[in-house]
Design a protein around this motif. Structure first.
Motif, PDB file in Angstrom:
ATOM      1  N   PHE A   1       8.343  -4.492  -2.721  1.00  0.00           N
ATOM      2  CA  PHE A   1       8.070  -5.885  -3.013  1.00  0.00           C
ATOM      3  C   PHE A   1       6.572  -5.578  -3.458  1.00  0.00           C
ATOM      4  O   PHE A   1       5.872  -5.264  -2.516  1.00  0.00           O
ATOM      5  CB  PHE A   1       8.207  -7.171  -2.146  1.00  0.00           C
ATOM      6  CG  PHE A   1       7.434  -8.280  -2.718  1.00  0.00           C
ATOM      7  CD1 PHE A   1       8.147  -9.292  -3.663  1.00  0.00           C
ATOM      8  CD2 PHE A   1       6.179  -9.090  -1.945  1.00  0.00           C
ATOM      9  CE1 PHE A   1       7.703 -10.279  -4.150  1.00  0.00           C
ATOM     10  CE2 PHE A   1       5.739  -9.850  -2.384  1.00  0.00           C
ATOM     11  CZ  PHE A   1       6.410 -10.576  -3.524  1.00  0.00           C
ATOM     12  N   GLN A   2       6.125  -5.881  -4.611  1.00  0.00           N
ATOM     13  CA  GLN A   2       4.772  -5.436  -4.988  1.00  0.00           C
ATOM     14  C   GLN A   2       4.476  -3.897  -4.668  1.00  0.00           C
ATOM     15  O   GLN A   2       5.078  -3.084  -5.107  1.00  0.00           O
ATOM     16  CB  GLN A   2       3.769  -6.387  -4.468  1.00  0.00           C
ATOM     17  CG  GLN A   2       4.116  -8.000  -5.348  1.00  0.00           C
ATOM     18  CD  GLN A   2       3.352  -8.843  -4.735  1.00  0.00           C
ATOM     19  OE1 GLN A   2       2.376  -8.876  -3.758  1.00  0.00           O
ATOM     20  NE2 GLN A   2       3.112 -10.034  -5.111  1.00  0.00           N
ATOM     21  N   GLN A   3       3.301  -3.871  -3.798  1.00  0.00           N
ATOM     22  CA  GLN A   3       3.033  -2.635  -3.514  1.00  0.00           C
ATOM     23  C   GLN A   3       3.964  -2.176  -2.303  1.00  0.00           C
ATOM     24  O   GLN A   3       3.688  -0.769  -1.788  1.00  0.00           O
ATOM     25  CB  GLN A   3       1.550  -2.390  -2.994  1.00  0.00           C
ATOM     26  CG  GLN A   3       0.977  -3.002  -1.800  1.00  0.00           C
ATOM     27  CD  GLN A   3       0.674  -4.528  -1.918  1.00  0.00           C
ATOM     28  OE1 GLN A   3       1.224  -5.144  -2.941  1.00  0.00           O
ATOM     29  NE2 GLN A   3       0.175  -5.236  -0.961  1.00  0.00           N
TER      30      GLN A   3
ATOM     31  N   PHE B   1     -11.145   4.037   6.583  1.00  0.00           N
ATOM     32  CA  PHE B   1     -10.072   2.776   6.470  1.00  0.00           C
ATOM     33  C   PHE B   1     -10.679   1.782   6.900  1.00  0.00           C
ATOM     34  O   PHE B   1      -9.925   0.703   6.702  1.00  0.00           O
ATOM     35  CB  PHE B   1      -8.876   2.974   7.765  1.00  0.00           C
ATOM     36  CG  PHE B   1      -8.317   4.697   7.621  1.00  0.00           C
ATOM     37  CD1 PHE B   1      -7.300   4.769   6.769  1.00  0.00           C
ATOM     38  CD2 PHE B   1      -8.575   5.502   8.405  1.00  0.00           C
ATOM     39  CE1 PHE B   1      -6.605   6.083   6.703  1.00  0.00           C
ATOM     40  CE2 PHE B   1      -8.243   6.637   8.283  1.00  0.00           C
ATOM     41  CZ  PHE B   1      -7.119   7.125   7.233  1.00  0.00           C
ATOM     42  N   ALA B   2     -12.112   1.669   6.802  1.00  0.00           N
ATOM     43  CA  ALA B   2     -12.663   0.578   7.100  1.00  0.00           C
ATOM     44  C   ALA B   2     -12.794  -0.618   6.205  1.00  0.00           C
ATOM     45  O   ALA B   2     -12.183  -1.795   6.416  1.00  0.00           O
ATOM     46  CB  ALA B   2     -14.213   0.732   7.559  1.00  0.00           C
ATOM     47  N   GLU B   3     -12.867  -0.230   4.956  1.00  0.00           N
ATOM     48  CA  GLU B   3     -12.735  -1.292   3.817  1.00  0.00           C
ATOM     49  C   GLU B   3     -11.483  -1.856   3.841  1.00  0.00           C
ATOM     50  O   GLU B   3     -11.254  -2.730   3.064  1.00  0.00           O
ATOM     51  CB  GLU B   3     -13.214  -0.557   2.581  1.00  0.00           C
ATOM     52  CG  GLU B   3     -12.301   0.683   2.058  1.00  0.00           C
ATOM     53  CD  GLU B   3     -12.704   1.085   0.736  1.00  0.00           C
ATOM     54  OE1 GLU B   3     -12.787   0.440  -0.370  1.00  0.00           O
ATOM     55  OE2 GLU B   3     -13.204   2.506   0.700  1.00  0.00           O
ATOM     56  N   TYR B   4     -10.270  -1.331   4.248  1.00  0.00           N
ATOM     57  CA  TYR B   4      -9.005  -1.968   4.203  1.00  0.00           C
ATOM     58  C   TYR B   4      -8.831  -2.803   5.398  1.00  0.00           C
ATOM     59  O   TYR B   4      -7.659  -3.515   5.590  1.00  0.00           O
ATOM     60  CB  TYR B   4      -8.124  -0.867   3.805  1.00  0.00           C
ATOM     61  CG  TYR B   4      -8.115   0.054   2.807  1.00  0.00           C
ATOM     62  CD1 TYR B   4      -7.820  -0.561   1.345  1.00  0.00           C
ATOM     63  CD2 TYR B   4      -8.792   1.097   2.625  1.00  0.00           C
ATOM     64  CE1 TYR B   4      -7.925   0.271   0.347  1.00  0.00           C
ATOM     65  CE2 TYR B   4      -8.830   1.949   1.477  1.00  0.00           C
ATOM     66  CZ  TYR B   4      -8.707   1.229   0.359  1.00  0.00           C
ATOM     67  OH  TYR B   4      -8.513   2.027  -0.820  1.00  0.00           O
ATOM     68  N   GLY B   5      -9.675  -2.782   6.256  1.00  0.00           N
ATOM     69  CA  GLY B   5      -9.246  -3.476   7.564  1.00  0.00           C
ATOM     70  C   GLY B   5      -8.739  -2.716   8.601  1.00  0.00           C
ATOM     71  O   GLY B   5      -7.987  -3.123   9.478  1.00  0.00           O
TER      72      GLY B   5
ATOM     73  N   VAL C   1      -3.916   8.178  13.548  1.00  0.00           N
ATOM     74  CA  VAL C   1      -3.151   7.068  13.521  1.00  0.00           C
ATOM     75  C   VAL C   1      -4.075   5.682  13.284  1.00  0.00           C
ATOM     76  O   VAL C   1      -5.046   5.634  13.835  1.00  0.00           O
ATOM     77  CB  VAL C   1      -2.470   6.868  14.888  1.00  0.00           C
ATOM     78  CG1 VAL C   1      -1.544   5.721  14.776  1.00  0.00           C
ATOM     79  CG2 VAL C   1      -1.711   8.238  15.155  1.00  0.00           C
ATOM     80  N   VAL C   2      -3.740   4.909  12.226  1.00  0.00           N
ATOM     81  CA  VAL C   2      -4.495   3.807  11.858  1.00  0.00           C
ATOM     82  C   VAL C   2      -3.553   2.660  11.699  1.00  0.00           C
ATOM     83  O   VAL C   2      -2.426   2.650  11.234  1.00  0.00           O
ATOM     84  CB  VAL C   2      -5.269   4.069  10.558  1.00  0.00           C
ATOM     85  CG1 VAL C   2      -4.244   4.383   9.453  1.00  0.00           C
ATOM     86  CG2 VAL C   2      -5.884   2.965  10.071  1.00  0.00           C
ATOM     87  N   GLU C   3      -3.986   1.590  12.157  1.00  0.00           N
ATOM     88  CA  GLU C   3      -3.217   0.200  11.990  1.00  0.00           C
ATOM     89  C   GLU C   3      -3.985  -0.399  10.834  1.00  0.00           C
ATOM     90  O   GLU C   3      -5.061  -0.710  10.853  1.00  0.00           O
ATOM     91  CB  GLU C   3      -3.344  -0.661  13.327  1.00  0.00           C
ATOM     92  CG  GLU C   3      -2.426  -0.130  14.282  1.00  0.00           C
ATOM     93  CD  GLU C   3      -2.603  -0.986  15.605  1.00  0.00           C
ATOM     94  OE1 GLU C   3      -3.391  -1.885  15.658  1.00  0.00           O
ATOM     95  OE2 GLU C   3      -1.820  -0.603  16.543  1.00  0.00           O
ATOM     96  N   LEU C   4      -3.155  -0.930   9.754  1.00  0.00           N
ATOM     97  CA  LEU C   4      -3.566  -1.528   8.712  1.00  0.00           C
ATOM     98  C   LEU C   4      -2.998  -3.105   8.575  1.00  0.00           C
ATOM     99  O   LEU C   4      -2.027  -3.359   9.279  1.00  0.00           O
ATOM    100  CB  LEU C   4      -3.279  -0.787   7.348  1.00  0.00           C
ATOM    101  CG  LEU C   4      -3.634   0.142   7.077  1.00  0.00           C
ATOM    102  CD1 LEU C   4      -3.289   1.016   6.217  1.00  0.00           C
ATOM    103  CD2 LEU C   4      -5.313   0.271   6.767  1.00  0.00           C
TER     104      LEU C   4
ATOM    105  N   VAL D   1      -1.988  -4.797   3.312  1.00  0.00           N
ATOM    106  CA  VAL D   1      -2.621  -4.094   2.537  1.00  0.00           C
ATOM    107  C   VAL D   1      -1.759  -3.201   1.698  1.00  0.00           C
ATOM    108  O   VAL D   1      -0.777  -2.732   1.994  1.00  0.00           O
ATOM    109  CB  VAL D   1      -3.324  -2.971   3.425  1.00  0.00           C
ATOM    110  CG1 VAL D   1      -4.056  -1.896   2.944  1.00  0.00           C
ATOM    111  CG2 VAL D   1      -4.539  -3.925   4.061  1.00  0.00           C
ATOM    112  N   ASN D   2      -2.052  -2.615   0.579  1.00  0.00           N
ATOM    113  CA  ASN D   2      -1.594  -1.856  -0.380  1.00  0.00           C
ATOM    114  C   ASN D   2      -1.495  -0.314   0.398  1.00  0.00           C
ATOM    115  O   ASN D   2      -2.431   0.413  -0.003  1.00  0.00           O
ATOM    116  CB  ASN D   2      -2.121  -1.697  -1.755  1.00  0.00           C
ATOM    117  CG  ASN D   2      -1.448  -0.899  -2.812  1.00  0.00           C
ATOM    118  OD1 ASN D   2      -0.492   0.063  -2.317  1.00  0.00           O
ATOM    119  ND2 ASN D   2      -1.389  -1.175  -4.000  1.00  0.00           N
TER     120      ASN D   2
END
Length: 666
Positions: free
Chosen positions: A397-399, A538-542, A558-561, A565-566
Motif C-alpha cells: 500500500f503506497q510505499q 535516520f534522524a530526519e525520518y524520526g 538497528v533503527v526504529e522508524l 515512514v517510506n
C-alpha cells in the motif's frame, strides 16, 4: 506433380461416396452433377431427384452462398473454405450442416467438390465400391481430376500391407500438411503426429482401424515445417465386391481457426467465472475488515477464499526476508505444503520463480503455461500436481511493501487479460486492508518499523580494524551539535582497544578524541565529528537507533522508524551512502511507552531514600535555579548531614534519574 496410386482403380471411383456424411459436385453454373450415397441417405432423397437439378433444389437458402464461395475460391486460388447451410430433406424438413467447398478448374470452367457434415451424424459403417451415378456428361476423367485437384485433403491407405501405409494422397493433402506425395506415400499417417498429439485420441483412432470401424475425431497434427494444426479426421473402411477390406479412406479438414475460436470462448467463460470468484474474495475481505483485527486473519481469509473458488487450486502468502533472500510462509490454503516448500527453496536459491520475480520487481508476475523444462524443479513439481498456471502479486500500500500473494490454477492460459488486471487489483485491496489494520494497531500499540542494516564499507579503517581482531565498537550515545556535526560516546572493548582509539584520531572527519574512562579491555571515548555520523542518517525520518555496533568487519545498525515512514526511501538513502550495504531484516514491532505514573514509579524503585531526599530538598530549595536560591551547605544543614554526604547523594540520584531518561536500554 503426379501421384502414384498403388492399388486397384475400383476403390478410386468410390472416393466421393466415402466422404463423411455426404458429398456432391457442382458445375460452374450451380447445377448438381453428382451426389454420394451418404448424402442421399442423410436427406432421404433419391439421386435422380438431385443430379442435373439446380443446387436450390437441395438448399434454397444456401445455394447462392455455396456458388459464390466456389467462384471466390476459383479466383483467389485459396484452399477449401466452409459455409453453414440448411439442406432440404425428402419430407420438406431442413438439416443444418457445414459444407466444405473446394474447386477444380477445367477447360469448361470448374467443378466444385462439396463435402457436408451434419452435427451429430455418425459416418456409415462401411462403403461398398460402386460407380458414382452422375449425369452422362461427367465422365471418369472429370471425377478423377476433381478428386486429385480438390482442396479437401484426401488419402488412401492399404491395410493389406505392413503398417497400413498411405498409397495415394491428393493435392489438398499436400497443401494442408506441406508434404509432397512422394514423401507421404509408403508411410503410416502417424508421421503427422507430434509432441502434443493426444495419445488417447491416437489410441482411439488405432482401435477403430483395427476393428474396421469408421471414426471421426479431432486430432492435433503437425505440418512439415513443424507448425501444429487441428485436424478433423474422418476415416472409413472400403471393401471390394467380395466384402474384403482393401483400403481406408481418410478425409481431413484444417479446423484450427474454429478450435482457436472455441478455445477463446472457453477461456472467456473461465475468466468470467474467475472474475466472479475474485469479486467474492474482495467482498469477503471488505466484510472481514469489520470483524477481523489482525494481519494474519486477513491473509488467511484471502488464501481460504481463493482456494474455495472453482477457478483456482489454491494460494499462499509469503513474507520476504531481504537479508538472506528467503521467504517465510504466512498463510496457505489449497496448495500442498510440500510444493510451497519447493518453491520457497527455489526462491531462496535465486531461481526465477514467480514469487522471487514479484518480490524483486514489485510487479505482478504471471506464468500462463508452467513447464518443468522451462521453469526447472518447481515447474516440474507444479506440472506433476496439475498446476498449469501461476501468478505472484506483490501486496503493498503506497510505499509499504508487505508480502507476496501467489495463486495457482489448473487452467492453461489463466491470468491473462481482465483476469490479470483483477488479480493485480486484488493485491492492492489486500495491501490496503492490511495497512488499515496495521495503522489501527499502530495507533493503539505504538507500532514501529524496525530495520536492521549491515553497513559494509571495505575502505573504512574503523570497520577494517575489527575484521581480524576481537575489537567491538559500540556507539552508546550521539549528541547533535551544530549543522551536521555531532559528539558521540563510543565504548570500545577488546585487547586492541587502544588501537581503535588511534584509528578514531586518524579519521579526517574527526577533530577531537578524548578518553573518558578506561578499565581492563574497555575504553569509553568521546568523539567529535565534523560531518554527520552514520547513526544520524535516520534522524530526519524520526528514526531512533537502538543498536550500532562494529564487529568482525561489519557495521550493524538497528533503527526504529515511525510506521508511516517510506521505508524504501530510507533504504535508498542508506545504500546511497554505503553502496555495499544490505538490509538484513524488516519487521513491525511495538515500542514500549511508559506513562508518567509508570515513569515515576520506576524512578522510585531506582532511588534510595537518601538520594530521593537530597533531590527533593535541592529542587524545593532552588538549588537548580540560576542564580541559586540555596547553597549545598544550607541544604545539607537542613537535612542534618555533612555537605560532602549531601553532594554524594545528590550526584548519584541525578545519575539514576538521567539514566532512566536517556539510557536506551532502560
Amino acid at each position: 506433380m503426379s501421384r502414384q496410386f498403388n492399388g486397384d482403380a475400383g476403390p478410386y471411383e468410390g472416393l466421393v461416396r466415402a466422404m463423411g456424411s455426404g458429398c456432391f459436385t457442382l458445375d460452374d453454373k450451380g447445377v448438381v452433377r453428382g451426389v454420394s450415397d451418404g448424402l442421399c441417405e442423410l436427406l432421404g432423397r433419391e439421386r435422380e431427384e438431385l443430379v442435373g437439378e439446380p443446387l436450390s433444389s437441395m438448399t434454397e437458402s444456401g445455394a447462392s452462398a455455396i456458388v459464390e464461395l466456389a467462384a471466390t475460391l476459383r479466383d483467389s486460388g485459396e484452399s477449401t473454405d466452409v459455409v453453414s447451410v440448411d439442406l432440404v430433406t425428402g419430407t420438406g424438413e431442413t438439416v443444418q450442416v457445414e459444407c466444405w467447398v473446394g474447386v477444380v478448374p477445367d477447360t469448361e470452367g470448374y467443378t466444385a467438390v462439396c463435402a457436408v457434415g451434419a452435427e451429430g451424424n455418425e459416418p456409415s459403417e462401411h462403403v461398398d465400391v460402386g460407380d458414382l451415378d452422375v449425369a452422362g456428361d461427367v465422365d471418369q476423367s472429370v471425377r478423377t481430376r476433381a478428386l486429385e485437384k480438390a482442396s479437401i485433403a484426401l488419402c488412401l491407405s492399404d491395410p493389406t500391407r505392413p503398417d497400413n501405409p498411405l498409397v495415394w494422397v491428393n493435392e489438398g493433402f499436400e497443401k494442408m500438411t506441406g508434404y509432397d506425395a512422394e514423401e507421404a506415400i509408403g508411410e503410416n499417417c502417424r508421421f503427422l503426429q507430434g509432441e502434443e498429439t493426444d495419445p488417447e485420441k491416437v489410441a482411439e483412432l488405432r482401435g477403430a482401424i483395427e476393428d474396421e470401424e469408421p471414426i471421426s475425431l479431432e486430432l492435433l497434427n503437425y505440418r512439415k515445417d513443424g507448425m501444429p494444426f487441428w485436424n478433423q479426421v474422418d476415416v472409413v473402411p472400403i471393401y471390394d465386391d467380395d466384402g474384403e477390406l482393401v483400403h481406408f479412406l481418410g478425409s481431413q479438414s484444417d479446423i484450427t481457426e474454429r478450435k482457436e475460436h472455441e478455445q477463446d470462448l472457453r477461456q472467456q467463460r473461465e475468466q468470467l467465472v474467475a472474475l466472479n470468484g475474485l469479486n467474492r474474495v474482495v467482498r469477503n475481505i471488505n466484510s472481514g475488515l469489520v470483524s477481523l483485527s489482525t494481519r494474519d486473519e486477513i491473509e488467511s481469509l484471502v488464501c481460504r477464499s481463493l482456494a474455495e473458488s472453482d477457478s483456482y487450486v489454491g494460494a499462499w502468502i509469503g513474507e520476504a526476508n531481504r537479508g538472506d533472500g528467503t521467504v517465510t510462509v504466512r498463510a496457505c490454503e489449497g496448495v500442498e505444503q510440500s510444493f510451497v516448500d519447493t518453491e520457497t527453496e527455489a526462491t531462496a536459491a535465486g531461481d526465477d520463480t514467480p514469487t522471487k520475480l514479484a518480490l524483486d520487481t514489485r510487479e505482478l508476475q504471471a506464468v500462463s503455461a508452467i513447464s518443468g523444462e522451462r521453469h526447472g524443479g518447481w515447474g516440474e513439481e507444479a506440472e506433476r500436481r496439475g498446476y498449469h498456471a501461476a501468478v505472484a502479486i506483490p501486496i503493498g500500500f503506497q510505499q509499504f511493501q508487505y508480502d507476496v500473494l501467489t495463486i495457482y490454477a489448473d487452467r492453461p492460459r489463466a491470468f491473462s487479460g481482465q483476469e490479470r488486471d483483477a488479480v493485480a487489483e486484488l493485491g492492492q485491496i489486500v495491501g490496503h486492508a492490511i495497512n488499515a489494520i496495521e495503522r489501527k494497531e499502530a495507533l493503539l500499540n505504538n507500532v514501529v518499523t524496525e530495520l536492521e542494516f549491515d553497513l559494509r564499507d571495505g575502505v573504512d579503517p574503523l570497520i577494517a580494524a575489527t575484521a581480524d581482531s576481537d575489537l567491538v565498537v559500540e556507539f552508546d550515545h550521539t549528541v547533535p551539535t551544530r549543522d551536521d556535526a555531532a559528539v558521540q560516546f563510543v565504548r570500545i572493548t577488546g585487547e586492541a582497544a587502544d588501537d581503535a582509539v588511534d584509528v578514531f584520531e586518524g579519521l579526517d572527519e574527526v577533530d577531537h578524541v578524548r578518553l573518558v574512562g578506561e578499565r581492563e579491555g574497555e575504553r569509553m571515548v568521546e568523539v567529535r565529528w565534523t560531518e554527520e555520523p552514520a547513526t544520524l542518517m535516520f534522524a530526519e525520518y524520526g528514526g531512533y537507533v537502538t543498536e550500532a555496533t562494529i564487529e568482525d568487519g561489519s557495521f550493524r545498525v538497528v533503527v526504529e522508524l515511525p510506521h508511516e515512514v517510506n521505508v524504501r526511501e530510507v533504504i535508498d538513502v542508506v545504500q546511497g551512502r554505503f553502496p555495499d550495504s544490505e538490509l538484513v531484516a524488516q519487521r513491525s514491532t511495538t515500542r514500549s511507552v511508559q506513562t508518567l505514573k509508570e515513569f515515576r514509579s520506576a524512578i522510585g524503585d531506582r532511588l534510595t531514600e537518601k538520594q530521593r531526599s537530597a533531590l527533593e530538598a535541592a529542587y524545593a530549595a532552588g538549588y537548580f535555579s540560576w542564580p541559586r536560591e540555596s547553597t549545598g551547605e544550607e541544604i545539607a544543614e537542613a537535612l542534618g548531614v555533612s555537605p560532602p554526604t549531601f553532594h554524594q547523594h545528590l550526584r548519584l540520584g541525578l545519575e539514576e534519574l538521567l539514566s532512566a531518561s536517556l539510557d536506551q536500554s532502560s
